[in-house]
Design a protein around this motif. Sequence first.
Motif, PDB file in Angstrom:
ATOM      1  N   ARG A  15      35.499  41.907  43.846  1.00  0.00           N
ATOM      2  CA  ARG A  15      36.477  41.740  42.766  1.00  0.00           C
ATOM      3  C   ARG A  15      37.722  41.026  43.262  1.00  0.00           C
ATOM      4  O   ARG A  15      38.236  40.130  42.586  1.00  0.00           O
ATOM      5  CB  ARG A  15      36.843  43.113  42.189  1.00  0.00           C
ATOM      6  CG  ARG A  15      37.909  43.042  41.119  1.00  0.00           C
ATOM      7  CD  ARG A  15      38.140  44.341  40.412  1.00  0.00           C
ATOM      8  NE  ARG A  15      38.905  45.296  41.184  1.00  0.00           N
ATOM      9  CZ  ARG A  15      39.517  46.351  40.652  1.00  0.00           C
ATOM     10  NH1 ARG A  15      39.437  46.588  39.353  1.00  0.00           N
ATOM     11  NH2 ARG A  15      40.176  47.181  41.416  1.00  0.00           N
ATOM     12  N   ARG A  18      37.469  37.251  43.643  1.00  0.00           N
ATOM     13  CA  ARG A  18      37.430  36.521  42.369  1.00  0.00           C
ATOM     14  C   ARG A  18      38.698  36.716  41.540  1.00  0.00           C
ATOM     15  O   ARG A  18      38.806  36.204  40.439  1.00  0.00           O
ATOM     16  CB  ARG A  18      36.200  36.972  41.575  1.00  0.00           C
ATOM     17  CG  ARG A  18      34.932  36.428  42.215  1.00  0.00           C
ATOM     18  CD  ARG A  18      33.722  37.284  41.888  1.00  0.00           C
ATOM     19  NE  ARG A  18      32.537  36.747  42.532  1.00  0.00           N
ATOM     20  CZ  ARG A  18      32.243  36.913  43.824  1.00  0.00           C
ATOM     21  NH1 ARG A  18      33.048  37.607  44.612  1.00  0.00           N
ATOM     22  NH2 ARG A  18      31.156  36.386  44.344  1.00  0.00           N
ATOM     23  N   ASP A  19      39.620  37.521  42.056  1.00  0.00           N
ATOM     24  CA  ASP A  19      40.884  37.813  41.378  1.00  0.00           C
ATOM     25  C   ASP A  19      40.660  38.411  39.994  1.00  0.00           C
ATOM     26  O   ASP A  19      41.378  38.123  39.042  1.00  0.00           O
ATOM     27  CB  ASP A  19      41.769  36.558  41.289  1.00  0.00           C
ATOM     28  CG  ASP A  19      43.223  36.880  40.976  1.00  0.00           C
ATOM     29  OD1 ASP A  19      43.675  38.002  41.284  1.00  0.00           O
ATOM     30  OD2 ASP A  19      43.895  36.016  40.403  1.00  0.00           O
ATOM     31  N   TRP A  20      39.653  39.262  39.885  1.00  0.00           N
ATOM     32  CA  TRP A  20      39.328  39.872  38.605  1.00  0.00           C
ATOM     33  C   TRP A  20      40.214  41.060  38.264  1.00  0.00           C
ATOM     34  O   TRP A  20      40.307  41.445  37.093  1.00  0.00           O
ATOM     35  CB  TRP A  20      37.872  40.339  38.578  1.00  0.00           C
ATOM     36  CG  TRP A  20      36.877  39.233  38.479  1.00  0.00           C
ATOM     37  CD1 TRP A  20      37.112  37.909  38.235  1.00  0.00           C
ATOM     38  CD2 TRP A  20      35.468  39.359  38.620  1.00  0.00           C
ATOM     39  NE1 TRP A  20      35.936  37.208  38.222  1.00  0.00           N
ATOM     40  CE2 TRP A  20      34.912  38.070  38.461  1.00  0.00           C
ATOM     41  CE3 TRP A  20      34.618  40.418  38.885  1.00  0.00           C
ATOM     42  CZ2 TRP A  20      33.539  37.836  38.537  1.00  0.00           C
ATOM     43  CZ3 TRP A  20      33.266  40.189  38.967  1.00  0.00           C
ATOM     44  CH2 TRP A  20      32.726  38.902  38.790  1.00  0.00           C
ATOM     45  N   GLN A  22      43.201  41.323  37.868  1.00  0.00           N
ATOM     46  CA  GLN A  22      44.228  40.968  36.885  1.00  0.00           C
ATOM     47  C   GLN A  22      43.763  41.212  35.444  1.00  0.00           C
ATOM     48  O   GLN A  22      44.576  41.378  34.540  1.00  0.00           O
ATOM     49  CB  GLN A  22      44.654  39.513  37.051  1.00  0.00           C
ATOM     50  CG  GLN A  22      43.552  38.511  36.715  1.00  0.00           C
ATOM     51  CD  GLN A  22      43.997  37.072  36.799  1.00  0.00           C
ATOM     52  OE1 GLN A  22      45.086  36.748  36.324  1.00  0.00           O
ATOM     53  NE2 GLN A  22      43.174  36.225  37.407  1.00  0.00           N
ATOM     54  N   PHE A  23      42.462  41.234  35.233  1.00  0.00           N
ATOM     55  CA  PHE A  23      41.910  41.439  33.897  1.00  0.00           C
ATOM     56  C   PHE A  23      41.502  42.895  33.647  1.00  0.00           C
ATOM     57  O   PHE A  23      41.065  43.231  32.556  1.00  0.00           O
ATOM     58  CB  PHE A  23      40.682  40.547  33.680  1.00  0.00           C
ATOM     59  CG  PHE A  23      40.959  39.097  33.931  1.00  0.00           C
ATOM     60  CD1 PHE A  23      41.803  38.379  33.099  1.00  0.00           C
ATOM     61  CD2 PHE A  23      40.382  38.453  35.018  1.00  0.00           C
ATOM     62  CE1 PHE A  23      42.056  37.028  33.333  1.00  0.00           C
ATOM     63  CE2 PHE A  23      40.628  37.110  35.259  1.00  0.00           C
ATOM     64  CZ  PHE A  23      41.468  36.405  34.426  1.00  0.00           C
ATOM     65  N   HIS A  24      41.617  43.724  34.682  1.00  0.00           N
ATOM     66  CA  HIS A  24      41.123  45.089  34.589  1.00  0.00           C
ATOM     67  C   HIS A  24      42.254  46.069  34.296  1.00  0.00           C
ATOM     68  O   HIS A  24      43.107  46.330  35.128  1.00  0.00           O
ATOM     69  CB  HIS A  24      40.405  45.487  35.882  1.00  0.00           C
ATOM     70  CG  HIS A  24      39.139  44.738  36.100  1.00  0.00           C
ATOM     71  ND1 HIS A  24      38.449  44.777  37.272  1.00  0.00           N
ATOM     72  CD2 HIS A  24      38.427  43.908  35.284  1.00  0.00           C
ATOM     73  CE1 HIS A  24      37.362  44.014  37.177  1.00  0.00           C
ATOM     74  NE2 HIS A  24      37.336  43.482  35.980  1.00  0.00           N
ATOM     75  N   THR A  25      42.222  46.603  33.096  1.00  0.00           N
ATOM     76  CA  THR A  25      43.113  47.681  32.702  1.00  0.00           C
ATOM     77  C   THR A  25      42.232  48.863  32.325  1.00  0.00           C
ATOM     78  O   THR A  25      41.001  48.719  32.217  1.00  0.00           O
ATOM     79  CB  THR A  25      43.975  47.287  31.484  1.00  0.00           C
ATOM     80  OG1 THR A  25      43.096  47.095  30.353  1.00  0.00           O
ATOM     81  CG2 THR A  25      44.774  46.011  31.746  1.00  0.00           C
ATOM     82  N   THR A  28      40.343  47.714  29.192  1.00  0.00           N
ATOM     83  CA  THR A  28      39.279  46.714  29.347  1.00  0.00           C
ATOM     84  C   THR A  28      38.093  47.274  30.131  1.00  0.00           C
ATOM     85  O   THR A  28      36.944  46.959  29.820  1.00  0.00           O
ATOM     86  CB  THR A  28      39.802  45.428  30.015  1.00  0.00           C
ATOM     87  OG1 THR A  28      40.311  45.725  31.319  1.00  0.00           O
ATOM     88  CG2 THR A  28      40.873  44.764  29.158  1.00  0.00           C
ATOM     89  N   TYR A  76      35.437  50.508  39.645  1.00  0.00           N
ATOM     90  CA  TYR A  76      36.720  49.826  39.453  1.00  0.00           C
ATOM     91  C   TYR A  76      37.720  50.724  38.736  1.00  0.00           C
ATOM     92  O   TYR A  76      38.886  50.803  39.115  1.00  0.00           O
ATOM     93  CB  TYR A  76      36.534  48.531  38.658  1.00  0.00           C
ATOM     94  CG  TYR A  76      35.759  47.440  39.358  1.00  0.00           C
ATOM     95  CD1 TYR A  76      35.666  47.382  40.755  1.00  0.00           C
ATOM     96  CD2 TYR A  76      35.121  46.454  38.635  1.00  0.00           C
ATOM     97  CE1 TYR A  76      34.965  46.372  41.375  1.00  0.00           C
ATOM     98  CE2 TYR A  76      34.419  45.434  39.254  1.00  0.00           C
ATOM     99  CZ  TYR A  76      34.339  45.398  40.631  1.00  0.00           C
ATOM    100  OH  TYR A  76      33.648  44.384  41.243  1.00  0.00           O
ATOM    101  N   ASP A  80      41.193  52.030  40.325  1.00  0.00           N
ATOM    102  CA  ASP A  80      42.461  51.620  39.720  1.00  0.00           C
ATOM    103  C   ASP A  80      43.314  52.814  39.301  1.00  0.00           C
ATOM    104  O   ASP A  80      44.544  52.740  39.341  1.00  0.00           O
ATOM    105  CB  ASP A  80      42.213  50.708  38.516  1.00  0.00           C
ATOM    106  CG  ASP A  80      41.646  49.359  38.923  1.00  0.00           C
ATOM    107  OD1 ASP A  80      41.546  49.067  40.135  1.00  0.00           O
ATOM    108  OD2 ASP A  80      41.275  48.589  38.014  1.00  0.00           O
TER     109      ASP A  80
END
Length: 94
Positions: A15, A18-20, A22-25, A28, A76, A80
């Motif tokens: 992750r 790929r800088d993913w 930033q899209f993971h809240t 989401t 993830y 997080d």
Amino acid sequence: MMLSPETRAALLAFREARDWAQFHTVRTLAAALTVEAAELLEIVQWTADAELPARVAERRADIEAEVADVAILLTYLVEDLGLDLDAAVRAKLE
């Protein structure tokens, strides 16, 4: 079986590369979990109970892929939120 520390680290590195993140809240990731769980259900949704063992056998690779997607997204989310999944499961059992 839970993920090994090595697999967890590999997922987080994947992750990160790929800088993913930033899209993971929470929203989401929870939404994505429901989508992947629905894709798992879709494999057997209209299968009669008597036919389930054969369907599972024939679609085992697809089932494994969807279960992996769920495990990845849950990893993830747990990471997080800083959750201890093992402790949360044990608490739920009590």
